[in-house]
Structure formats: C-alpha cells, structure tokens
Design an enzyme around this catalytic site. Structure first.
Site, PDB file in Angstrom:
ATOM      1  N   LYS A 126      18.172  47.365  38.576  1.00 15.03           N
ATOM      2  CA  LYS A 126      19.602  47.292  38.250  1.00 15.03           C
ATOM      3  C   LYS A 126      19.990  48.603  37.585  1.00 15.03           C
ATOM      4  O   LYS A 126      19.126  49.301  37.039  1.00 15.03           O
ATOM      5  CB  LYS A 126      19.865  46.125  37.284  1.00 15.03           C
ATOM      6  CG  LYS A 126      21.309  45.646  37.275  1.00 15.03           C
ATOM      7  CD  LYS A 126      21.630  44.685  38.387  1.00 15.03           C
ATOM      8  CE  LYS A 126      23.122  44.466  38.502  1.00 15.03           C
ATOM      9  NZ  LYS A 126      23.446  43.413  39.473  1.00 15.03           N
ATOM     10  N   ASP A 166      28.160  46.102  41.969  1.00 18.22           N
ATOM     11  CA  ASP A 166      28.234  45.018  40.989  1.00 18.22           C
ATOM     12  C   ASP A 166      29.623  45.196  40.360  1.00 18.22           C
ATOM     13  O   ASP A 166      30.500  45.809  40.987  1.00 18.22           O
ATOM     14  CB  ASP A 166      27.089  45.127  39.959  1.00 18.22           C
ATOM     15  CG  ASP A 166      26.974  43.889  39.050  1.00 18.22           C
ATOM     16  OD1 ASP A 166      26.382  42.904  39.483  1.00 18.22           O
ATOM     17  OD2 ASP A 166      27.498  43.900  37.923  1.00 18.22           O
TER      18      ASP A 166
HETATM   19  P1  NDP Z   1      34.185  42.826  40.346  1.00 15.87           P
HETATM   20  O1  NDP Z   1      34.225  44.087  39.564  1.00 15.87           O
HETATM   21  O2  NDP Z   1      34.589  42.849  41.766  1.00 15.87           O
HETATM   22  O3  NDP Z   1      35.050  41.705  39.619  1.00 15.87           O
HETATM   23  C1  NDP Z   1      34.766  41.301  38.320  1.00 15.87           C
HETATM   24  C2  NDP Z   1      35.790  40.278  37.886  1.00 15.87           C
HETATM   25  O4  NDP Z   1      35.366  39.714  36.656  1.00 15.87           O
HETATM   26  C3  NDP Z   1      37.161  40.873  37.644  1.00 15.87           C
HETATM   27  O5  NDP Z   1      38.155  39.918  37.890  1.00 15.87           O
HETATM   28  C4  NDP Z   1      37.087  41.217  36.152  1.00 15.87           C
HETATM   29  O6  NDP Z   1      38.353  41.251  35.493  1.00 15.87           O
HETATM   30  C5  NDP Z   1      36.277  40.065  35.608  1.00 15.87           C
HETATM   31  N1  NDP Z   1      35.526  40.513  34.435  1.00 15.87           N
HETATM   32  C6  NDP Z   1      34.602  41.508  34.389  1.00 15.87           C
HETATM   33  N2  NDP Z   1      34.152  41.673  33.151  1.00 15.87           N
HETATM   34  C7  NDP Z   1      34.791  40.769  32.397  1.00 15.87           C
HETATM   35  C8  NDP Z   1      34.749  40.439  31.025  1.00 15.87           C
HETATM   36  N3  NDP Z   1      33.952  41.113  30.178  1.00 15.87           N
HETATM   37  N4  NDP Z   1      35.521  39.413  30.595  1.00 15.87           N
HETATM   38  C9  NDP Z   1      36.335  38.755  31.456  1.00 15.87           C
HETATM   39  N5  NDP Z   1      36.418  39.036  32.762  1.00 15.87           N
HETATM   40  C10 NDP Z   1      35.667  40.015  33.223  1.00 15.87           C
HETATM   41  O7  NDP Z   1      32.683  42.283  40.186  1.00 15.87           O
HETATM   42  P2  NDP Z   1      31.886  41.254  41.093  1.00 15.87           P
HETATM   43  O8  NDP Z   1      32.812  40.213  41.605  1.00 15.87           O
HETATM   44  O9  NDP Z   1      31.069  42.040  42.037  1.00 15.87           O
HETATM   45  O10 NDP Z   1      30.865  40.619  40.035  1.00 15.87           O
HETATM   46  C11 NDP Z   1      31.204  39.463  39.261  1.00 15.87           C
HETATM   47  C12 NDP Z   1      29.920  38.834  38.743  1.00 15.87           C
HETATM   48  O11 NDP Z   1      29.077  38.464  39.844  1.00 15.87           O
HETATM   49  C13 NDP Z   1      29.040  39.713  37.857  1.00 15.87           C
HETATM   50  O12 NDP Z   1      28.393  38.920  36.889  1.00 15.87           O
HETATM   51  C14 NDP Z   1      28.011  40.262  38.828  1.00 15.87           C
HETATM   52  O13 NDP Z   1      26.824  40.669  38.175  1.00 15.87           O
HETATM   53  C15 NDP Z   1      27.789  39.029  39.699  1.00 15.87           C
HETATM   54  N6  NDP Z   1      27.215  39.293  41.013  1.00 15.87           N
HETATM   55  C16 NDP Z   1      27.824  40.120  41.906  1.00 15.87           C
HETATM   56  C17 NDP Z   1      27.283  40.317  43.152  1.00 15.87           C
HETATM   57  C18 NDP Z   1      27.976  41.110  44.202  1.00 15.87           C
HETATM   58  O14 NDP Z   1      27.507  41.100  45.361  1.00 15.87           O
HETATM   59  N7  NDP Z   1      29.083  41.799  43.927  1.00 15.87           N
HETATM   60  C19 NDP Z   1      25.981  39.722  43.524  1.00 15.87           C
HETATM   61  C20 NDP Z   1      25.465  38.803  42.551  1.00 15.87           C
HETATM   62  C21 NDP Z   1      26.057  38.647  41.333  1.00 15.87           C
HETATM   63  P3  NDP Z   1      39.007  42.678  35.104  1.00 15.87           P
HETATM   64  O15 NDP Z   1      39.449  43.265  36.390  1.00 15.87           O
HETATM   65  O16 NDP Z   1      40.091  42.324  34.175  1.00 15.87           O
HETATM   66  O17 NDP Z   1      37.896  43.467  34.444  1.00 15.87           O
END
Ligand code: NDP
Length: 450
Positions: A126, A166
């Site tokens: 990671k 991510d």
């Molecule tokens: P994105 O950056 O596409 O989206 C993240 C979302 O979560 C946004 O809506 C963001 O809101 C919100 N968010 C992020 N940080 C915070 C926080 N500290 N508090 C509240 N809301 C938050 O990321 P992903 O969708 O790719 O990832 C989301 C989760 O899924 C993570 O935990 C990641 O590790 C996990 N994941 C992702 C994978 C992937 O293929 N992308 C695979 C497996 C797991 P805002 O825009 O306001 O920051």
C-alpha cells in the site's frame, strides 16, 4: 486469549505506540484467529505471527512540486511492501491529508489477507501521500503525480510491486503516474500499475469492480441467511468510486438507495438516489454532495458535525454500506443502526467499523460482510488487468464481470466454510480472517525463515 497471541499483540503495541490504526488492524486479526493458532503450537517457534506483522519493507520519500502560484510545496510519500509471500506486492495509493505511517501500515496489513482471499497470486502492499487533491488544478495534480512517480519508480515493477488507486487516486492520477513511469523507464510495462484507462491497457470492469463486488458478496451473504437484496432500503456512505458503483449494482438488483455522503454531510433522498445526477456532481464536476440537494426537490441535506460520525448512520435502513473511510462507524452509530432495524452491514471501505462497533453488531445478530472479503473485488480485477497485460489481450465486459462474480462467490464460500469449520455460525469477520490467515501461514511455513 492464547498466550502466544497475547505476547505478539503486546509486542506489536509497544513497538508501534504511535500507530493506532495499525494496532487496531492487528488486534482485530489476532483476536479472530485463535482457534487456528491453538491447533499449531509450532507457529511460535518459527515466529510466524511476528513475521507476518512486520512489513518486509517500508519506504518514505520526499515529494516536492510547484503549485499554480509558483510556490514549492513538499509532501511525504509512502510505500509499504508488506508481503511477497504469494505474489508481487499489490495495493493502492491513497492521496489524502490524513495519510501517515499508521494508516499506510494498517492498509498494507489488511491488503495481505484480502489479496490471499481472492485466490489470485498477489502479495500485499500500500502507499500514498499526505497530499490533498481536492481543489487542485489538473496541472497541479499532474506535477504532483510526476514528482511522486519519479521516486516511486525505483521500487516498483510488473513482477515486483504493482500500485493502483484508492482514496484520492482515480483514473486521472493513474494516467499521470503511468505516463511518468514510462517516460523514466523507457519501456511500456503495462502491468506496473492497475486501474489504467481503457485506451492504454486498462481492464473493463476495473472501475466498477469494488462496488459491484461488494454487492455480489452481500447478495451471497443475504441468500445464505434466507434474505435477499430486492426491495431492501440501503444507505451508502461516501460518494467516490466504491460508493457510486455499489449504488449502481444495488439499484440494478432492486434495492432502494436512500442516502449517500461525503466528508461534509449526507443527502437523504427518500425517493431513491438519482445516480446520473450523483455521477454528474461527483465524477464530472467534482463538487460537494450538498449540490445534489440543491438540484433535486424533496432531498434533505444533513451536515456532519465536526468530530462526529456522519449523520447517515441515523437514517433508518435495512442495509448499511460504509464506503468512505476507516473508523466511520463508532459504537454509538452501530447502536443507532441496530435501533433502526439494520439487518446487514457491508464494508466497502477498509476497516470502516471500529472494533467495538463490529463486536456489537455481531452480538445483535447483524450480518457483517468484512472489508477484507467484501471489498476484494477491486484488487481481484486489478489482478485480472495484470493477466490481460501479460497476455497482450483484452477480455470483454461480460467475461470480466462473470469472473468478478465467481471470485466474490468463492470468497464468500471461503469465509462461510472457515466460520462453519470452527463453529462460529455466521461470523464472517472471523471466517475471512481465518481463511486468509490459514493460506498465508501455509505459504510461510513452506518458504523457510525469510
Ligand atoms: P474516493 O476517493 O473515490 O472516494 C472517497 C469517498 O469517501 C468520498 O466521498 C470522500 O468524501 C469520502 N471520504 C474520504 N475520506 C473521508 C473522511 N475522512 N471522512 C468522511 N468521508 C471521507 O475513494 P474510494 O471510493 O476509492 O475508496 C473508499 C474506501 O474504499 C476507502 O476506504 C478505500 O481504502 C476502500 N477501497 C477502495 C478500493 C478501490 O478499488 N477504489 C478497493 C478496496 C477498498 P470527500 O470527497 O468529501 O473527501
């Protein structure tokens, strides 16, 4: 707790005192694998757990770039090459201001087990940076990604370490990272990054894979417990990559998604989320979710209070899908979900439930689809992207989607079988940890003390 497990946990706590997220991830795993460790007293002599917990390598580096005002800004980059036991290091890059060593190590540790569950030959890694892409121009993002890759390139390779996206790293960032890698190395090495654009080596379904996979896993889990997704009310935190495609597949399967969120607040749309509007706001305009409430009648916007969980967990729902970030469901939020009659929680994000929240949900007989298993679809299709790159070949959308379905079904079965084998009922959290740990422990024993 088994004496060896307790010793390892105490050592981990004292060696990593300033890394609470990492300690939490290790603690949760160790507490669930006790029945396996009890059966294998030989693990202690070969320090099997200590070796699994200590990353093979942790790299940090300086990432300077010049912003649009002409000012030089310096960030810190990370890559943890956690485990190459069963394949090249594999795991995403996160760009978010909260990124630190603890978060990178917790994510890397989780990734080893998740990747083992996919059944594919991928190790765990990671990385990321405390850089915040929010509000930056395209040129700033490009300059940052180029600087980040200028250092990272010396540590990665298609058979060595394969990063992906991510939080804060999507198709745009992967494109800039790939371009810089190719420029420095002077070689077209498609399999060095996954989540690439379709025009230069990406795989169909990779964008959708984590969200779709979550819903495939959830469907298996519900069916195994006499339930189904059709007609259920769903709330999904986040509105990024995972949340959007979980919403799409849940709607396709006949569920009604009534709320989504971002870090500022959530929208409650009792008529069901309009996903085209959500995509326009989040994927095209990269705007705040409050815009959604401004543009659609009858939608309530509820802001998040500083220091509190998202208000989304107070909304009545059958199924809750945390798809934003770690520790977003505290014990208090878990209690609200249970009060409101939740039947299942599916972890799209990594470690979204605090440990006491998970324990409470399981005690209350809520079905919990654990992150390591339920969100493994993304990395699984990343591995499928690597295979296509090696074969110089492209699979159709239907072929990859079918592969994803099969993989998620198999992951669910592994969790279910492990839980049944140790009389843990439908505790799939323990089932996932045990299934993954057993596979890794076998590989570790075969490879000697390394
Ligand atoms: P994105 O950056 O596409 O989206 C993240 C979302 O979560 C946004 O809506 C963001 O809101 C919100 N968010 C992020 N940080 C915070 C926080 N500290 N508090 C509240 N809301 C938050 O990321 P992903 O969708 O790719 O990832 C989301 C989760 O899924 C993570 O935990 C990641 O590790 C996990 N994941 C992702 C994978 C992937 O293929 N992308 C695979 C497996 C797991 P805002 O825009 O306001 O920051």
């Amino acid at each position: 707790m088994n004496r060896y497990l307790e010793k390892v946990l105490n050592e981990t706590k004292s060696k990593n005192q300033h890394e609470p997220d990492f300690i939490q991830a290790v603690d949760e795993l160790l507490r669930t694998i006790e029945p396996v460790v009890d059966e294998h007293p030989e693990f202690e002599n070969i320090a099997l757990l200590e070796r699994m917990i200590e990353p093979e390598r942790l790299i940090t580096f300086r990432v300077p770039y010049v912003n649009d005002e002409g000012k030089t800004v310096v960030h810190r980059g990370y890559r943890v090459q956690y485990s190459s036991l069963i394949g090249p290091y594999k795991g995403g890059l996160r760009f978010h201001p909260s990124v630190n060593q603890s978060i990178i190590k917790f994510l890397g540790f989780e990734q080893i087990f998740k990747n083992a569950l996919t059944g594919l030959p991928i190790g765990g890694g990671k990385g990321g940076s405390d850089f915040d892409p929010k509000g930056k121009s395209d040129n700033e993002i490009m300059r940052f990604c180029q600087s980040f890759m200028t250092e990272l390139q010396r540590h990665i390779g298609a058979d060595v370490d394969v990063p992906a996206g991510d939080i804060g790293v999507g198709a745009r960032e992967i494109g800039y990272l790939f371009g810089q890698y190719k420029r420095i190395k002077d070689v077209y090495e498609g399999g060095v990054l996954t989540g690439k654009g379709l025009s230069y080596g990406g795989s169909l379904v990779r964008t959708e894979a984590t969200g779709y996979g979550l819903i495939y896993f959830m469907t298996e889990m519900l069916n195994a417990n006499g339930q189904c997704l059709k007609g259920k009310t769903v709330t999904i935190s986040g509105s990024g990559n995972v949340a959007i495609y979980a919403c799409q597949k849940a709607q396709e399967f006949g569920a009604k998604v009534v709320a989504m969120s971002d870090s500022n607040g959530c929208v409650y749309d009792q008529n069901g989320i309009d996903l085209d509007l959500m995509k326009q706001i989040k994927e095209v305009e990269r705007a705040r979710i409050s815009e959604y409430a401004k543009r659609k009648e009858g939608v309530e916007y509820i802001p998040t209070k500083p220091g509190e969980d998202s208000p989304i967990w107070s909304i009545k729902t059958d199924i809750a899908l945390p798809c934003a970030t770690q520790n977003e469901i505290s014990l208090a939020s878990a209690k609200k979900l249970v009060e409101n009659g939740v039947i299942a929680v599916g972890e799209g994000a990594n470690m979204p439930c605090k440990e006491d929240a998970t324990v409470y949900l399981l005690e209350k007989k809520v079905l919990v689809a654990p992150a390591k298993a339920a969100n493994a679809g993304g990395v699984a299709i990343s591995a499928v992207e690597m295979s296509q790159n090696s074969m110089r070949y492209y699979m159709t959308f239907e072929e990859v989607d079918q592969k994803l379905k099969n993989i998620m079904t198999n992951i669910f079965k592994s969790c279910q079988n492990a839980a049944e084998h140790y009389n843990l009922g439908n505790n799939y959290v323990a089932g996932a940890n045990i299934a993954a740990f057993t596979k890794l422990a076998q590989a570790m024993k075969c490879q000697g003390i390394v």
